[in-house]
Design a protein around this motif. Structure first.
Motif, PDB file in Angstrom:
ATOM      1  N   TYR A 121       0.832  -1.211   0.000  1.00  0.00           N
ATOM      2  CA  TYR A 121       0.000   0.000   0.000  1.00  0.00           C
ATOM      3  C   TYR A 121       0.870   1.266   0.000  1.00  0.00           C
ATOM      4  CZ  TYR A 121      -3.635  -3.376   1.167  1.00  0.00           C
ATOM      5  OH  TYR A 121      -4.478  -4.466   1.151  1.00  0.00           O
ATOM      6  N   ASP A 122       2.031   1.140  -0.666  1.00  0.00           N
ATOM      7  CA  ASP A 122       3.010   2.223  -0.687  1.00  0.00           C
ATOM      8  C   ASP A 122       2.450   3.543  -1.191  1.00  0.00           C
ATOM      9  OD1 ASP A 122       5.451   2.009   0.331  1.00  0.00           O
ATOM     10  OD2 ASP A 122       6.434   1.209  -1.465  1.00  0.00           O
ATOM     11  N   ASP A 123       1.561   3.471  -2.195  1.00  0.00           N
ATOM     12  CA  ASP A 123       1.074   4.692  -2.820  1.00  0.00           C
ATOM     13  C   ASP A 123      -0.223   5.194  -2.191  1.00  0.00           C
ATOM     14  OD1 ASP A 123       0.029   2.235  -3.727  1.00  0.00           O
ATOM     15  OD2 ASP A 123      -1.040   3.285  -5.326  1.00  0.00           O
ATOM     16  N   SER A 137       3.202   1.797   8.717  1.00  0.00           N
ATOM     17  CA  SER A 137       3.555   0.401   8.427  1.00  0.00           C
ATOM     18  C   SER A 137       4.765   0.396   7.520  1.00  0.00           C
ATOM     19  CB  SER A 137       2.403  -0.248   7.671  1.00  0.00           C
ATOM     20  OG  SER A 137       1.754  -1.160   8.462  1.00  0.00           O
ATOM     21  N   VAL A 138       5.864  -0.215   7.941  1.00  0.00           N
ATOM     22  CA  VAL A 138       7.040  -0.250   7.059  1.00  0.00           C
ATOM     23  C   VAL A 138       7.248  -1.640   6.480  1.00  0.00           C
ATOM     24  CG1 VAL A 138       8.214   1.711   8.098  1.00  0.00           C
ATOM     25  CG2 VAL A 138       8.651  -0.591   9.005  1.00  0.00           C
ATOM     26  N   ARG A 161       8.541  -1.995   2.742  1.00  0.00           N
ATOM     27  CA  ARG A 161       8.437  -0.784   1.907  1.00  0.00           C
ATOM     28  C   ARG A 161       9.835  -0.239   1.677  1.00  0.00           C
ATOM     29  NH1 ARG A 161       4.623   3.528   4.600  1.00  0.00           N
ATOM     30  NH2 ARG A 161       5.202   4.657   2.729  1.00  0.00           N
ATOM     31  N   SER A 162       9.987   0.670   0.723  1.00  0.00           N
ATOM     32  CA  SER A 162      11.313   1.238   0.504  1.00  0.00           C
ATOM     33  C   SER A 162      11.573   2.349   1.530  1.00  0.00           C
ATOM     34  CB  SER A 162      11.424   1.812  -0.905  1.00  0.00           C
ATOM     35  OG  SER A 162      10.590   2.941  -1.008  1.00  0.00           O
ATOM     36  N   VAL A 163      12.874   2.541   1.840  1.00  0.00           N
ATOM     37  CA  VAL A 163      13.267   3.631   2.744  1.00  0.00           C
ATOM     38  C   VAL A 163      12.759   4.955   2.183  1.00  0.00           C
ATOM     39  CG1 VAL A 163      15.253   4.976   3.540  1.00  0.00           C
ATOM     40  CG2 VAL A 163      15.273   2.495   3.784  1.00  0.00           C
ATOM     41  N   ALA A 164      12.936   5.138   0.866  1.00  0.00           N
ATOM     42  CA  ALA A 164      12.578   6.425   0.259  1.00  0.00           C
ATOM     43  C   ALA A 164      11.106   6.752   0.509  1.00  0.00           C
ATOM     44  CB  ALA A 164      12.860   6.384  -1.241  1.00  0.00           C
ATOM     45  N   ASN A 165      10.252   5.733   0.382  1.00  0.00           N
ATOM     46  CA  ASN A 165       8.826   5.965   0.586  1.00  0.00           C
ATOM     47  C   ASN A 165       8.475   6.291   2.027  1.00  0.00           C
ATOM     48  OD1 ASN A 165       6.591   5.948  -1.202  1.00  0.00           O
ATOM     49  ND2 ASN A 165       7.518   4.110  -2.085  1.00  0.00           N
TER      50      ASN A 165
END
Ligand code: SAM
Ligand code: SF4
Length: 451
Positions: A121-123, A137-138, A161-165
């Motif tokens: 659900y990154d976006d 949530s990571v 998830r990515s660090v950047a996100n």
């Protein structure tokens, strides 16, 4: 975790034009996010469905959905036996919710429970409705397969998830005035985005805004690296608080639980943490009455609590969960023995928490103000970086301020005090060691057993 997931769900529904109401009687759609970790969490949901049946009777157009782990675990049972339920959606399928709700409103019930290896659900922008503290949530899922636990079956394999996100999300929260973020995962220590580990993530998040406190949960004792411990020590705005579930003090039981560490490994880890992170505060999870647990095993757990002197603990009675390996071991400890052992654990931990708290009377703690005290409009409540609840008169302070408070009295659950000065908008890292209080710690022993 479920609060964070509910915020993702609200974000998805909101983006499709839905509005959130806290009045069930006003809702056209009722979504119930569920937990399967212990049996009585599931029982409560069945009780609640009975309650919602009344609303459905009054307004047959209402759509009722069951979300989360119970949806994943009991999928067809819910659809077949609970006619009040229109939609059943597992933790990795929330993107399908608007479509399923729309179909249900036209009379077609729907189910989506497939587990994913990639969904993060990154976006999705979670809809956070109140407060200055945010859950992030990571990672999702768990690969540990502790023998008592349903999580790997209901939430699937680990993915990060990515660090950047995560950093982008913290930046946005900081710009909106949030003052604390808690990074979430079932086992954050095994976070890896392909390039960065959890220590890298924590350092990056802490670097976003010095005035934003960073917490994380949960740590697994097998995977906690020295690099991570040193990172916690290095940043003032990473809270000196680690939730480190031990589950049992007996090596035999830890083996049967597949926790993959011994009590000696755990003790050595705690020593390393205490010698590296100044004024660190520790809490834990304990399960009482695991299959075959003897009085000796139980005593080893009590001894470990006495030795480590945690500031707080979540303590549970073993709850057999179908399809887990522990379920096959039988539920050999009679309920009254489980309850008695759990009571002994709770009473010991409450004494330790009270003693740890009372040692703070007369000293200063640094508190982030979170809101109005439940008991008085004239008082604020906030927490120390050691996750300790502090209640004190408002005076000229505001939600979001960091305040130094002189502790005047303490229970096992709360510190009370007087503000001495407002700090300059950022954690100073000088909070003294405080016992942790959990939101439910004022509950009676019986309430806790019921949980
Ligand atoms: N991933 C975290 C960890 O390993 O510590 C915790 C996740 S679990 C949802 C939270 C806690 O619930 C566990 O630490 C354990 O103490 C408790 N728990 C899990 N399954 C249980 C069961 N079948 N009966 C009683 N307690 C259980
Ligand atoms: Fe369950 Fe163990 Fe994973 Fe925690 S680490 S979620 S207790 S399987």
């Amino acid at each position: 975790m479920n609060v964070a997931d509910s915020e993702v769900v609200m974000g998805i529904m909101h983006s499709q034009g839905y509005r959130i109401t806290r009045q069930v009687s006003q809702a056209d759609v009722i979504l119930v996010n569920t937990c399967s970790v212990r049996e009585n969490a599931e029982q409560r949901i069945f009780g609640r469905l009975g309650h919602y049946r009344r609303y459905k009777h009054q307004n047959p157009g209402i759509v009722i959905g069951i979300l989360g782990c119970m949806a994943e675990r009991l999928r067809s049972k819910l659809m077949e036996e609970e006619s009040v339920v229109d939609v059943v959606v597992g933790p990795d399928e929330y993107r399908k919710l608007p479509g399923l709700v729309e179909s249900a409103a036209k009379g077609t019930r729907g189910i989506a429970v497939k587990l994913s290896r990639v969904e993060n659900y990154d976006d999705i922008v979670p809809l956070r409705t109140e407060g200055i503290c945010a859950w992030i949530s990571v990672m999702r899922g768990c690969d540990k397969f502790c023998t008592f636990c349903v999580v790997p079956f209901t939430r699937g394999r680990e993915r990060s998830r990515s660090v950047a996100n995560a950093v982008r999300e913290v930046g946005e929260l900081s710009a909106r005035g949030f003052k604390e973020v808690t990074l979430l995962g079932q086992n954050v220590n095994s976070y890896h985005d392909g390039e960065h580990d959890f220590a890298d993530l924590l350092a990056s998040v802490a670097g976003v805004d010095q005035s934003v406190r960073v917490r994380f949960t949960t740590s697994h004792p097998q995977d906690m690296s020295d690099k991570l411990i040193e990172t916690i020590a290095r940043y003032d705005n990473i809270c000196n608080y680690i939730h480190l579930p031990v589950q049992s003090g007996s090596d035999r039981i830890l083996g049967l639980m597949n926790r993959t560490y011994s009590s000696e490994h755990y003790r050595n880890l705690v020593k390393r943490i205490k010698s590296t992170v100044q004024n660190v505060s520790l809490s834990t999870d304990i399960i009482a009455g695991f299959p075959t647990e003897t009085e000796d095993d139980h005593r080893m757990t009590l001894n470990l609590l006495e030795e480590i002197r945690y500031d707080g603990a979540f303590m549970f009675k073993y709850s057999p969960r179908e399809n887990t390996p522990a379920f096959e071991m039988g539920n050999s400890i009679p309920d009254e023995v489980k309850v008695r052992r759990l009571n002994e654990i709770i009473e010991l931990q409450q004494r330790i928490s009270r003693e740890n708290n009372q040692a703070l009377v007369g000293r200063n703690v640094e508190v982030l103000i979170e809101g109005e005290s439940k008991k008085s409009k004239e008082a604020w409540t906030g927490r120390t970086d050691t996750n300790k609840v502090v209640v004190f008169p408002r005076e000229n302070t505001e939600v979001g301020d960091y305040v130094r408070v002189k502790v005047s009295s303490a229970t096992s659950a709360t510190l009370f005090g007087e503000p001495t000065n407002v700090l300059a908008g950022r954690p100073s890292g000088t909070t003294e060691r405080a016992a942790i209080v959990f939101p439910d710690s004022a509950q009676s022993v019986q309430d806790r057993i019921d949980r």
